[in-house]
Scaffold this active site. Structure first.
Site, PDB file in Angstrom:
ATOM      1  CB  CYS A 122      16.397  52.668  -5.093  1.00 41.34           C
ATOM      2  SG  CYS A 122      17.120  52.313  -3.492  1.00 41.34           S
TER       3      CYS A 122
ATOM      4  CE  LYS B 144       5.052   5.099   7.094  1.00 41.10           C
ATOM      5  NZ  LYS B 144       4.870   6.459   7.556  1.00 41.10           N
TER       6      LYS B 144
ATOM      7  CD  GLU C 295      -2.427  -1.153   2.778  1.00 37.09           C
ATOM      8  OE1 GLU C 295      -2.328  -0.196   3.573  1.00 37.09           O
ATOM      9  OE2 GLU C 295      -2.940  -2.234   3.079  1.00 37.09           O
TER      10      GLU C 295
HETATM   11  P1  AMP Z   1       5.657   6.002  11.402  1.00 36.18           P
HETATM   12  O1  AMP Z   1       4.831   7.185  11.822  1.00 36.18           O
HETATM   13  O2  AMP Z   1       6.782   6.371  10.506  1.00 36.18           O
HETATM   14  O3  AMP Z   1       5.973   5.118  12.542  1.00 36.18           O
HETATM   15  O4  AMP Z   1       4.727   5.148  10.451  1.00 36.18           O
HETATM   16  C1  AMP Z   1       3.563   4.565  10.941  1.00 36.18           C
HETATM   17  C2  AMP Z   1       2.407   5.372  10.496  1.00 36.18           C
HETATM   18  O5  AMP Z   1       2.260   5.328   9.083  1.00 36.18           O
HETATM   19  C3  AMP Z   1       1.103   4.839  10.983  1.00 36.18           C
HETATM   20  O6  AMP Z   1       0.821   5.248  12.295  1.00 36.18           O
HETATM   21  C4  AMP Z   1       0.146   5.425  10.009  1.00 36.18           C
HETATM   22  O7  AMP Z   1      -0.321   6.652  10.517  1.00 36.18           O
HETATM   23  C5  AMP Z   1       0.971   5.734   8.782  1.00 36.18           C
HETATM   24  N1  AMP Z   1       0.471   5.091   7.560  1.00 36.18           N
HETATM   25  C6  AMP Z   1       0.256   5.753   6.405  1.00 36.18           C
HETATM   26  N2  AMP Z   1      -0.200   4.929   5.463  1.00 36.18           N
HETATM   27  C7  AMP Z   1      -0.311   3.701   6.031  1.00 36.18           C
HETATM   28  C8  AMP Z   1      -0.752   2.438   5.549  1.00 36.18           C
HETATM   29  N3  AMP Z   1      -1.139   2.269   4.285  1.00 36.18           N
HETATM   30  N4  AMP Z   1      -0.736   1.409   6.410  1.00 36.18           N
HETATM   31  C9  AMP Z   1      -0.308   1.561   7.688  1.00 36.18           C
HETATM   32  N5  AMP Z   1       0.120   2.736   8.198  1.00 36.18           N
HETATM   33  C10 AMP Z   1       0.116   3.800   7.380  1.00 36.18           C
END
Ligand code: AMP
Length: 664
Positions: A407, A114, A112
């Site tokens: 100027c 991110k 998916e």
């Molecule tokens: P991080 O904030 O870097 O720890 O990444 C985790 C966060 O990625 C999660 O808490 C989600 O808010 C975000 N995220 C965005 N897209 C996805 C997705 N497709 N699946 C899971 N988490 C996602």
């Protein structure tokens, strides 16, 4: 009465239908304008007839209720972070670990995007949204339900209640085009621009005023369901269930078999992510089979069954064509790099900021240098370095000008400042235009009909040479300028007339005295009665004012020492502007010890003006109704939740006329 009731019910149905078409079926059957018209009609009817209030009305998405401050609440299922990697090798090690634990390599991945925003956890029961929490520390999050309810794509009530009780997780984001639109609007209103969609989204959901949240173009993309009730085999099927229930699950996921399939997905989006209408910071790879996910479990921080592959911030090399030196309103000179156009993160970059003289000197740039440009989420890209193997000629080193590029005046630099200044405040074109634009801007005199471009035009024609010329314009000549029909001249006249009654604090801020911003002008006004008093103050007495430092005090005394500035004040006084501090006289304390909440749109005053009226007369403003609120000042489209809360707590609801009565 029955007619009104049936119209309210009809509007709710029509709007719910449009929401369903737009968000669930990707069908946009009416324009935004028509949609907003329907919604406005509903909000108006509901605020006039609170007896038909319904918390599930689509109007609740226009804003309204808010909590005093967010309550922290526990997540039912912990919200984990994601382990992440930027390298193919680490991805392979993760795969090897997974194969070892599962004892098989016979499984699928669901890949998916991110989404780059702020995570949210929505809880539903019996088809209704019960609450929305931020991720917080993973075990507890802030309750931001009221804010989330303003997001149209989040169903408050499900059309298709497939699972009875569940949590659904997602990301609050702002699409790139909505972000640009939002910033264009802010620019027009003279408000500071937002940096990037991600920060704006995450900042917006934490605002205490859900009316303001409703004005932000937030969307919620969902990516996982957690529930004890589901007996579904694969994560990808869960995503389909979420879609069927009416959630916005962008259709970019791919189920792939082996690690090569994952690599293809990563490569594809690495090349194509700039064409997406929203920002991503990588992709997420999940084991598709839910039994396998359970077997893999979690570490204390991450699920073992998922990993994020992150893309590095886009950093591209391009040619430096030249550097321009911009002159701002205060005379500060800022270097801007003109680049050979290059496509970064979906937009063509032609210019990059060099911030200050100091930074430019550090890089010692030469014409034709190959420079690295990064668009790290900020609107203005920046130069992060030079490709030393591809430099321009030594002779072409770019020098900081010694004289003003506009100027010709010799530039000056104070040791304490990062920038050079042009001291020709009166004769330097961009400074003069900038000062007039500042005086007219929304936070200062807020003169409608006199936009930035019109100011430039009037300056070029010689009609506007300083602030006081605004009050001596020859309207007949203006109406002859192309594009300035009678109507726009009438608007201009009205805007200028209106400005004559703006409070002294706005005038003082509008004068554009260096370092005297909004907050400093408020502080000054607490101490003085009139501009005459301010003009007589010396450094010492100015420095005694709360928050006025030496630098500001010096700048104020210098400003009034200047004869031209004193003449300007005389001319503005003659034009009828307010230079007396009314709140020092009899009106200042009429609202003291009273706290007000403002909601809705007013007939006579703008919201900002209502706010000023209250503050100038000693009252306090709060963003939410609580037991400490003395009055709810209500205009049209009063937020229903605010209305309900005020009623609950017995807070008197008054209109703008009653507020004025109260003041006088
Ligand atoms: P991080 O904030 O870097 O720890 O990444 C985790 C966060 O990625 C999660 O808490 C989600 O808010 C975000 N995220 C965005 N897209 C996805 C997705 N497709 N699946 C899971 N988490 C996602």
């Amino acid at each position: 009465m029955n007619e009104i009731k049936s119209r309210i019910f009809e509007l709710r149905k029509i709007i719910n239908n449009h929401n369903h078409n737009y968000y669930d079926l990707d069908k946009n059957l009416i324009s935004d304008f028509e949609y907003d018209k329907l919604l406005n009609e509903l909000v108006k009817l509901e605020s006039k007839h609170p007896e038909f209030y319904d918390e599930n009305s689509p109007s609740n998405r226009v804003g309204g209720g808010l909590s005093d401050k967010f309550n922290s609440e526990s997540h039912v299922f912990q919200m984990y972070s994601l382990d992440n990697t930027y390298s193919s090798e680490e991805l392979e090690s993760w795969y090897t670990r997974v194969v070892k634990i599962l004892n098989t390599d016979n499984f699928e991945f669901c890949c998916e995007l991110k989404y780059d925003g702020a995570s949210v956890n929505l809880m539903y029961e019996d088809g209704k949204l019960l609450r929305a929490l931020t991720r917080g520390d993973g075990t507890q999050g802030d309750n931001i339900t009221n804010n989330i309810k303003t997001i149209r794509s989040v169903p408050i009530k499900l059309n298709n209640n497939i699972i009875n009780k569940f949590e659904i997780r997602g990301e609050i984001i702002i699409r790139n085009d909505s972000f640009k639109k939002l910033n264009r609007k802010r620019e027009k209103l003279g408000e500071p621009l937002f940096k990037n969609p991600r920060n704006t989204a995450s900042g917006s959901i934490k605002l205490l005023d859900s009316d303001e949240v409703a004005r932000r173009p937030l969307e919620c993309f969902l990516y996982s369901i957690v529930s004890d009730e589901v007996k579904i085999k694969n994560h990808s099927e869960l995503l389909s269930v979420a879609r069927k229930m009416g959630f916005d699950v962008p259709k970019y996921e791919r189920v792939v078999d082996g690690l090569n399939g994952v690599r293809d997905y990563i490569d594809f989006w690495d090349k194509n992510r700039s064409s997406l209408p929203f920002e991503i910071d990588g992709i997420v790879i999940k084991i598709n089979n839910i039994d396998f996910q359970k077997k893999l479990g979690f570490t204390s921080k991450f699920p073992r069954w998922a990993i994020a592959y992150k893309y590095k911030a886009e950093n591209l090399a391009t040619k430096l064509n030249s550097i321009s030196f911009n002159v701002g309103r205060t005379g500060a000179i800022t270097p801007v790099a003109n680049l050979k156009p290059v496509l970064i993160s979906g937009s063509t970059v032609k210019r990059a900021s060099l911030h200050s003289f100091d930074q430019m000197m550090k890089l010692r740039l030469r014409v034709n240098d190959r420079v690295y440009v990064e668009k790290g989420g900020e609107i203005i890209p920046k130069i992060t370095g030079i490709d030393y193997n591809n430099r321009g000629f030594e002779n072409d080193e770019i020098k900081f000008p010694t004289n003003c590029p506009e100027c010709g005046t010799k530039l000056e630099k104070l040791d304490s400042e990062a920038n050079f200044y042009c001291a020709n405040t009166k004769g330097c074109r961009p400074q003069v235009i900038g000062r007039i634009q500042h005086f007219v801007s929304r936070k200062a005199m807020n003169i409608e009909g006199l936009g930035d471009e019109t100011i430039k035009l009037l300056y070029n024609k010689g009609y506007l040479r300083n602030i006081s010329d605004i009050y001596n314009l020859d309207y007949n000549s203006i109406s002859l300028i192309e594009g300035h029909a009678d109507k726009s001249v009438d608007n201009l006249k009205m805007g200028i007339e209106d400005s004559k009654s703006k409070p002294f604090q706005k005038v003082l801020y509008g004068l554009g005295i260096r370092y005297v911003g909004e907050s400093a002008s408020k502080k000054i006004l607490k101490k003085i009665k009139s501009i005459d008093e301010l003009m007589l103050m010396d450094l010492e007495s100015l420095s005694e004012i709360d928050e006025i430092g030496e630098k500001t005090a010096y700048s104020i005394t210098e400003f009034f020492k200047d004869e031209e500035n004193r003449n300007l004040i005389d001319k503005l006084k003659l034009a009828g502007l307010v230079f007396i501090n009314n709140n020092k006289d009899n009106t200042s304390s009429s609202l003291s010890n009273l706290t007000f909440v403002i909601s809705g749109v007013f007939d006579i005053h703008s919201r900002d003006e209502i706010k000023d009226l209250i503050e100038i007369n000693g009252g306090k403003i709060s963003s939410s109704v609580s037991s400490n609120t003395n009055y709810l000042v209500a205009g049209n489209n009063l937020g229903p939740a605010k209305y309900a809360k005020a009623n609950d707590l017995g807070v008197p609801i008054i209109n703008e006329m009653s507020l004025i009565d109260l003041i006088s």
